[in-house]
Write an enzyme that holds these catalytic residues in place. Structure first.
Site, PDB file in Angstrom:
ATOM      1  N   CYS A  89       0.861  -1.191   0.000  1.00 48.46           N
ATOM      2  CA  CYS A  89       0.000   0.000   0.000  1.00 48.46           C
ATOM      3  C   CYS A  89       0.896   1.239   0.000  1.00 48.46           C
ATOM      4  CB  CYS A  89      -0.972  -0.024   1.179  1.00 48.46           C
ATOM      5  SG  CYS A  89      -0.187   0.013   2.801  1.00 48.46           S
TER       6      CYS A  89
ATOM      7  N   ASN B   7       2.341   1.440   4.320  1.00 44.22           N
ATOM      8  CA  ASN B   7       2.652   0.160   4.988  1.00 44.22           C
ATOM      9  C   ASN B   7       2.367   0.215   6.492  1.00 44.22           C
ATOM     10  OD1 ASN B   7       5.550  -2.053   5.416  1.00 44.22           O
ATOM     11  ND2 ASN B   7       3.434  -2.599   5.063  1.00 44.22           N
TER      12      ASN B   7
ATOM     13  N   CYS C 104      -1.352   0.700   7.377  1.00 42.05           N
ATOM     14  CA  CYS C 104      -2.782   0.357   7.516  1.00 42.05           C
ATOM     15  C   CYS C 104      -3.163  -0.860   6.672  1.00 42.05           C
ATOM     16  CB  CYS C 104      -3.668   1.545   7.131  1.00 42.05           C
ATOM     17  SG  CYS C 104      -3.498   2.963   8.245  1.00 42.05           S
ATOM     18  N   ARG C 105      -3.295  -0.675   5.360  1.00 42.38           N
ATOM     19  CA  ARG C 105      -3.872  -1.737   4.536  1.00 42.38           C
ATOM     20  C   ARG C 105      -2.955  -2.946   4.337  1.00 42.38           C
ATOM     21  NH1 ARG C 105      -5.040   2.149  -0.307  1.00 42.38           N
ATOM     22  NH2 ARG C 105      -3.169   3.051   0.645  1.00 42.38           N
ATOM     23  N   SER C 106      -1.695  -2.701   3.916  1.00 43.75           N
ATOM     24  CA  SER C 106      -0.872  -3.876   3.597  1.00 43.75           C
ATOM     25  C   SER C 106      -0.448  -4.681   4.826  1.00 43.75           C
ATOM     26  CB  SER C 106       0.318  -3.503   2.708  1.00 43.75           C
ATOM     27  OG  SER C 106       1.174  -2.592   3.324  1.00 43.75           O
TER      28      SER C 106
ATOM     29  N   ASP D 209      -8.070   3.626   1.240  1.00 45.47           N
ATOM     30  CA  ASP D 209      -7.179   4.011   2.334  1.00 45.47           C
ATOM     31  C   ASP D 209      -8.014   4.516   3.520  1.00 45.47           C
ATOM     32  OD1 ASP D 209      -5.268   5.074   3.955  1.00 45.47           O
ATOM     33  OD2 ASP D 209      -4.326   6.319   2.409  1.00 45.47           O
TER      34      ASP D 209
HETATM   35  P1  4NP Z   1      -1.781   2.784   4.136  1.00 43.80           P
HETATM   36  O1  4NP Z   1      -2.422   4.131   4.736  1.00 43.80           O
HETATM   37  O2  4NP Z   1      -1.258   3.117   2.764  1.00 43.80           O
HETATM   38  O3  4NP Z   1      -2.950   1.857   4.082  1.00 43.80           O
HETATM   39  O4  4NP Z   1      -0.704   2.335   5.090  1.00 43.80           O
HETATM   40  C1  4NP Z   1      -1.697   5.335   4.827  1.00 43.80           C
HETATM   41  C2  4NP Z   1      -0.955   5.580   5.939  1.00 43.80           C
HETATM   42  C3  4NP Z   1      -0.256   6.780   6.055  1.00 43.80           C
HETATM   43  C4  4NP Z   1      -0.307   7.701   5.033  1.00 43.80           C
HETATM   44  C5  4NP Z   1      -1.036   7.427   3.895  1.00 43.80           C
HETATM   45  C6  4NP Z   1      -1.732   6.236   3.790  1.00 43.80           C
HETATM   46  N1  4NP Z   1       0.373   8.919   5.160  1.00 43.80           N
HETATM   47  O5  4NP Z   1       0.265   9.773   4.252  1.00 43.80           O
HETATM   48  O6  4NP Z   1       1.094   9.130   6.140  1.00 43.80           O
END
Ligand code: 4NP
Length: 159
Positions: free
Chosen positions: A10, A13, A15-17, A127
């Site tokens: 994602c 790294n 939340c989703r992945s 997200d």
């Molecule tokens: P992820 O979510 O891609 O599912 O881990 C996010 C976590 C943090 C950020 C963006 C997406 N960020 O911009 O910090």
């Protein structure tokens, strides 16, 4: 002996992945396939390198019996396409970012995670980072469905 290596990717790294890593690994363990299928996750961005998954993601996973506490964020690298048989993007932006670092000839490793679960009717895992707690539940519902279908695909194709 590990036969199949799976990498979920994602943006951050956190939340989703990592949630997909934990949930899919739990499916693999439940089916007694841990010696054959290895699972990891990574992000296309480097803001959270070394961090644990988001506390909301950890709490939501824990309510479903999945422990994400041992996971630490890292960045996806071109070498990942040599090691991993499946490099699975959570959304179209992740897919586009990954295709830019994919070594020539390794494009067949790259896909959208939810393309293995067409019955879900959704190609991307949205997200949840900037939303409320329901976003994390919806994310896990998609990941659970995707994991079930991905594991069925891997069984049919490799085992
Ligand atoms: P992820 O979510 O891609 O599912 O881990 C996010 C976590 C943090 C950020 C963006 C997406 N960020 O911009 O910090």
């Amino acid at each position: 002996m590990v036969l199949v290596n799976v990498l979920f990717v994602c943006l951050g790294n956190i939340c989703r992945s990592p949630s997909a890593e934990g949930v899919f690994r739990a499916h693999v363990q439940r089916e007694g396939l841990s010696d054959l299928i290895a699972v990891d996750s990574a992000g296309t961005g480097d803001w959270h390198v070394g961090h644990s998954p988001d506390s909301r993601a950890r709490a939501a996973a824990k309510r479903r019996g999945v422990d994400l506490s041992g996971i630490r964020a890292r960045v996806a690298r071109p070498e990942d396409f040599h090691h991993f048989d499946y490099v699975l993007a959570m959304d179209h932006e992740n897919l586009a970012d990954l295709s830019r670092i994919c070594p020539p000839g390794k494009e067949d490793r790259l896909a959208l995670f939810l393309d293995f679960a067409p019955a879900l009717g959704q190609r991307q895992v949205p997200d949840p980072y900037y939303g409320g707690s329901q976003g994390f539940e919806d994310m896990l519902d998609l990941i659970e469905g995707g994991s079930r279908e991905l594991l069925a695909h891997i069984r049919r194709t490799h085992l």
